[in-house]
Design a protein around this motif. Structure first.
Motif, mmCIF file in Angstrom:
data_model
loop_
_atom_site.group_PDB
_atom_site.id
_atom_site.type_symbol
_atom_site.label_atom_id
_atom_site.label_comp_id
_atom_site.label_asym_id
_atom_site.label_seq_id
_atom_site.Cartn_x
_atom_site.Cartn_y
_atom_site.Cartn_z
ATOM 1 N N PHE A 37 57.852 98.387 29.494
ATOM 2 C CA PHE A 37 56.830 97.356 29.340
ATOM 3 C C PHE A 37 57.415 96.091 28.726
ATOM 4 O O PHE A 37 56.947 94.979 29.020
ATOM 5 N N GLY A 38 58.425 96.232 27.870
ATOM 6 C CA GLY A 38 59.080 95.051 27.334
ATOM 7 C C GLY A 38 59.722 94.229 28.433
ATOM 8 O O GLY A 38 59.634 92.989 28.436
ATOM 9 N N TRP A 39 60.324 94.908 29.410
ATOM 10 C CA TRP A 39 60.927 94.180 30.529
ATOM 11 C C TRP A 39 59.860 93.543 31.403
ATOM 12 O O TRP A 39 60.016 92.401 31.862
ATOM 13 N N VAL A 40 58.760 94.249 31.647
ATOM 14 C CA VAL A 40 57.689 93.720 32.493
ATOM 15 C C VAL A 40 57.067 92.471 31.879
ATOM 16 O O VAL A 40 56.823 91.474 32.561
ATOM 17 N N ILE A 41 56.835 92.490 30.570
ATOM 18 C CA ILE A 41 56.129 91.386 29.923
ATOM 19 C C ILE A 41 57.061 90.225 29.615
ATOM 20 O O ILE A 41 56.721 89.063 29.864
ATOM 21 N N PHE A 42 58.259 90.526 29.088
ATOM 22 C CA PHE A 42 59.135 89.474 28.563
ATOM 23 C C PHE A 42 60.433 89.314 29.342
ATOM 24 O O PHE A 42 61.281 88.515 28.938
ATOM 25 N N LEU A 43 60.607 90.090 30.399
ATOM 26 C CA LEU A 43 61.810 90.023 31.224
ATOM 27 C C LEU A 43 63.035 90.559 30.489
ATOM 28 O O LEU A 43 64.158 90.381 30.931
ATOM 29 N N GLN A 44 62.836 91.214 29.369
ATOM 30 C CA GLN A 44 63.930 91.844 28.653
ATOM 31 C C GLN A 44 63.347 92.875 27.687
ATOM 32 O O GLN A 44 62.187 92.797 27.309
ATOM 33 N N SER A 45 64.159 93.844 27.333
ATOM 34 C CA SER A 45 63.696 94.888 26.427
ATOM 35 C C SER A 45 63.375 94.295 25.062
ATOM 36 O O SER A 45 64.079 93.420 24.565
ATOM 37 N N GLN A 46 62.265 94.775 24.468
ATOM 38 C CA GLN A 46 61.833 94.298 23.160
ATOM 39 C C GLN A 46 61.765 95.476 22.197
ATOM 40 O O GLN A 46 61.869 96.641 22.589
ATOM 41 N N SER A 47 61.562 95.176 20.931
ATOM 42 C CA SER A 47 61.414 96.233 19.952
ATOM 43 C C SER A 47 60.139 97.025 20.239
ATOM 44 O O SER A 47 59.146 96.484 20.725
ATOM 45 N N ALA A 48 60.179 98.317 19.917
ATOM 46 C CA ALA A 48 59.011 99.156 20.156
ATOM 47 C C ALA A 48 57.818 98.679 19.350
ATOM 48 O O ALA A 48 56.666 98.777 19.810
ATOM 49 N N SER A 49 58.044 98.135 18.162
ATOM 50 C CA SER A 49 56.934 97.674 17.331
ATOM 51 C C SER A 49 56.163 96.541 18.009
ATOM 52 O O SER A 49 54.932 96.457 17.899
ATOM 53 N N LEU A 50 56.867 95.657 18.734
ATOM 54 C CA LEU A 50 56.190 94.578 19.440
ATOM 55 C C LEU A 50 55.323 95.123 20.571
ATOM 56 O O LEU A 50 54.192 94.675 20.772
ATOM 57 N N ILE A 51 55.841 96.094 21.308
ATOM 58 C CA ILE A 51 55.061 96.677 22.407
ATOM 59 C C ILE A 51 53.851 97.431 21.857
ATOM 60 O O ILE A 51 52.760 97.399 22.453
ATOM 61 N N TYR A 52 54.008 98.093 20.712
ATOM 62 C CA TYR A 52 52.851 98.753 20.089
ATOM 63 C C TYR A 52 51.796 97.720 19.688
ATOM 64 O O TYR A 52 50.592 97.979 19.799
ATOM 65 N N ALA A 53 52.243 96.572 19.217
ATOM 66 C CA ALA A 53 51.298 95.507 18.861
ATOM 67 C C ALA A 53 50.560 95.003 20.094
ATOM 68 O O ALA A 53 49.348 94.750 20.050
ATOM 69 N N VAL A 54 51.278 94.865 21.203
ATOM 70 C CA VAL A 54 50.634 94.443 22.445
ATOM 71 C C VAL A 54 49.618 95.497 22.896
ATOM 72 O O VAL A 54 48.527 95.169 23.378
ATOM 73 N N ALA A 55 49.968 96.779 22.739
ATOM 74 C CA ALA A 55 49.025 97.853 23.088
ATOM 75 C C ALA A 55 47.769 97.766 22.227
ATOM 76 O O ALA A 55 46.640 97.954 22.725
ATOM 77 N N ALA A 56 47.924 97.476 20.937
ATOM 78 C CA ALA A 56 46.760 97.311 20.064
ATOM 79 C C ALA A 56 45.922 96.116 20.506
ATOM 80 O O ALA A 56 44.678 96.156 20.455
ATOM 81 N N ALA A 57 46.590 95.051 20.938
ATOM 82 C CA ALA A 57 45.863 93.882 21.427
ATOM 83 C C ALA A 57 45.066 94.220 22.685
ATOM 84 O O ALA A 57 43.953 93.715 22.887
ATOM 85 N N VAL A 58 45.621 95.072 23.548
ATOM 86 C CA VAL A 58 44.903 95.514 24.746
ATOM 87 C C VAL A 58 43.640 96.274 24.356
ATOM 88 O O VAL A 58 42.554 96.061 24.920
ATOM 89 N N VAL A 59 43.767 97.168 23.365
ATOM 90 C CA VAL A 59 42.600 97.924 22.900
ATOM 91 C C VAL A 59 41.544 96.975 22.331
ATOM 92 O O VAL A 59 40.349 97.069 22.656
ATOM 93 N N GLY A 60 41.978 96.058 21.461
ATOM 94 C CA GLY A 60 41.037 95.107 20.874
ATOM 95 C C GLY A 60 40.344 94.256 21.914
ATOM 96 O O GLY A 60 39.132 94.017 21.842
ATOM 97 N N MET A 61 41.103 93.800 22.908
ATOM 98 C CA MET A 61 40.517 92.977 23.962
ATOM 99 C C MET A 61 39.513 93.761 24.791
ATOM 100 O O MET A 61 38.446 93.241 25.164
ATOM 101 N N ASN A 62 39.806 95.035 25.072
ATOM 102 C CA ASN A 62 38.874 95.852 25.853
ATOM 103 C C ASN A 62 37.567 96.087 25.105
ATOM 104 O O ASN A 62 36.478 96.025 25.687
ATOM 105 N N VAL A 63 37.665 96.370 23.801
ATOM 106 C CA VAL A 63 36.451 96.575 22.993
ATOM 107 C C VAL A 63 35.628 95.292 22.957
ATOM 108 O O VAL A 63 34.399 95.303 23.147
#
Length: 530
Positions: free
Chosen positions: A129-155
């Motif tokens: 997912f880091g490659w899909v979003i940012f075109l390069q691998s990112q830290s796992a903590s950033l991807i977890y933050a994006v996942a939390a943002a997805v949950v918040g946006m859906n709610v």
């Protein structure tokens, strides 16, 4: 004996009527006015936040934020398979049948399941997912933050869509205001205190959840009244269930075609929205010194993200206008559905026509003033760091106005349950965007990418107009004229203002059009004019 029995039979019916009247909806006039007032404040705050981001982060981080925010906001309707998207269209339909509660419960369950599956995938495959979003691998903590943002946006979106479908527009406006103010205060405070990019994404998730609270309060307060409507005997007789509630299989068969068409529309539309930025990352021509060095890939990432940051700066005001257009469509859709359910087809066409007129005129005038203040904004507020964004802003204003016209126009097609035609028009625009970017981007750089996006929006808009005509919308010379009006922004902002004022005056001179405009004004002002 019979004279006594008759009142006892009538009494339950008489007592049930006040319960049905307890449920109150905002009129379209009130809804539009409140939404407009809140939007002016909210978009002003959003503009301040966008400028602050450009000043407090370098252009590379601004580009990363643009990609992360675009992913969160655009992927959510796609990952949900169009399930919550049926709320604006079908809430009134099932409410009138007395089936609102099972309808909303099933939509909520589907939303939770889809969200859980997608977030689990992000947690399990953060590198991908880091490659899909940012075109390069990112830290796992950033991807977890994006996942939390997805949950918040859906709610947030679920609570907002359900309140909007029940025509509680004032509540939705308050939610949007709280979200904008909350995220602005939290994010700027975080950046000023030296916070990192990952924390910024977490704060976005938190702002979504906080903004959901007014919507949940409104639903709790109005739910009993909304679901207390009596079931039409004709609906009960034709219902597949003895208690008058539609079975899950019957509801899926009723909703699936619309949800599938909406899902395709969201998928293609989101690919269209992100395609230009991804094309910039991959195909932007590099400076000669980069080609001479041995680190072409690393330089491409840096140059590409910086170019996306420049593009983002030029889209600050255009995207504000586009978000207003999305709000207008969100407010309009439940009222169109109510008119459609009541067989008032002429009212549907009039509402859509008036909305198209307002969008083209107001957004063109707003875009003209944005161009006039652009040099000051970019030189003073953005410290002269985004000169490319200033050059691209008129093009972005034009295609964002066209995009808003498409969003309003597709409300007619979605109301008529012809969403597949919207997906087809967007697919034509997506293909045009990819092909034109491949041709223009390597030759003309960032300007070529924006011109390609402008032409692709024109293709998509023409496709939507054709579909509307095929399915009964009376496309007139006025609609064609409104479509060409945003192009005046590329010639001269003053010319755009003059032409918009002339068209607006011609509409005010027409008694029928003036009457519909007056109806949107507050009662006191309306009484003075009349």
């Amino acid at each position: 004996m019979s004279s006594v029995a008759q009142p006892q039979q009538v009494a339950p019916t008489i007592q049930s009527r006040p319960q049905q009247r307890e449920f109150r909806v905002d009129s379209l006039a009130v809804g539009m006015l409140v939404m407009l007032a809140m939007t002016i404040v909210g978009r002003g705050i959003g503009f301040f936040r966008g400028v602050a981001f450009c000043r407090l982060m370098d252009d590379t981080d601004v580009g990363r934020w643009s990609m992360a925010f675009g992913f969160v906001t655009l992927i959510t309707p796609v990952m949900l398979l169009g399930i919550p998207g049926v709320l604006p269209k079908f809430t009134e339909h099932f409410r009138l049948k007395g089936q609102l509660q099972p309808f909303v419960r099933r939509i909520a369950i589907g939303t939770v399941v889809c969200t859980g599956v997608f977030v689990a995938a992000m947690v399990c495959f953060p590198d991908w997912f880091g490659w899909v979003i940012f075109l390069q691998s990112q830290s796992a903590s950033l991807i977890y933050a994006v996942a939390a943002a997805v949950v918040g946006m859906n709610v947030y979106n679920f609570a907002s869509d359900l309140n909007a479908s029940l025509r509680q527009v004032r509540v939705v406006s308050v939610m949007q205001l709280i979200h904008g103010v909350g995220f602005t205060v939290l994010s700027i405070t975080w950046l000023v205190c030296g916070g990192g990019f990952t924390g910024l994404v977490w704060l976005f998730a938190a702002a979504c959840l906080v903004a959901t609270l007014p919507g949940m309060w409104s639903l709790t307060r109005n739910w009993a009244a909304a679901t207390s409507i009596a079931v039409d005997p004709a609906d009960a007789e034709t219902s597949p269930e003895p208690d008058g509630k539609m079975s899950l299989g019957s509801m899926i068969r009723r909703l699936a075609p619309y949800a599938a068409a909406l899902w395709m529309t969201n998928l293609i539309g989101n690919l269209f929205e992100l395609s230009d930025r991804y094309m910039i990352l991959h195909y932007l021509p590099l400076p000669p010194e980069a080609l001479a060095s041995g680190s072409v890939d690393a330089i491409r990432e840096t140059v590409g993200q910086a170019a996306v940051g420049q593009y983002h700066s030029g889209r600050i005001i255009p995207m504000m206008l586009l978000s207003v257009g999305t709000m207008i469509a969100g407010v309009l859709m439940p009222y169109l559905s109510a008119d459609w359910e009541a067989k008032r087809l002429s009212a549907v066409r009039l509402r859509v026509g008036d909305a198209l007129m307002a969008v083209s005129l107001v957004f063109t005038v707003g875009g003209a003033f944005a161009i006039l203040i652009g040099p000051w904004m970019f030189d003073v507020l953005l410290q002269g760091r985004y000169s490319d964004g200033l050059k691209l802003m008129p093009l972005a204003l034009c295609f964002c106005t066209w995009s808003t016209l498409v969003i309003v126009g597709q409300c007619y097609l979605l109301t008529a349950e012809k969403g597949r035609s919207v997906a087809l028009a967007m697919f034509a625009g997506l293909i045009a965007n990819l092909v034109l970017n491949l041709i223009l981007l390597p030759r003309f750089g960032l300007t070529g990418a924006v011109v390609a996006t402008l032409l692709a929006h024109a293709v998509m808009m023409i496709g939507v107009w054709i579909a509307m005509v095929v399915f009964g919308y009376p496309l007139s010379t006025q609609t064609v004229m409104l479509s060409f009006l945003p192009l005046m922004l590329l010639a001269s902002p003053w010319a755009a203002i003059v032409f918009a004022a002339a068209i607006g005056w011609s509409q005010w001179s027409d008694p029928a059009s003036r009457g519909r405009m007056v109806e949107l004004l507050p009662a006191r002002i309306r009484s003075r004019l009349c």
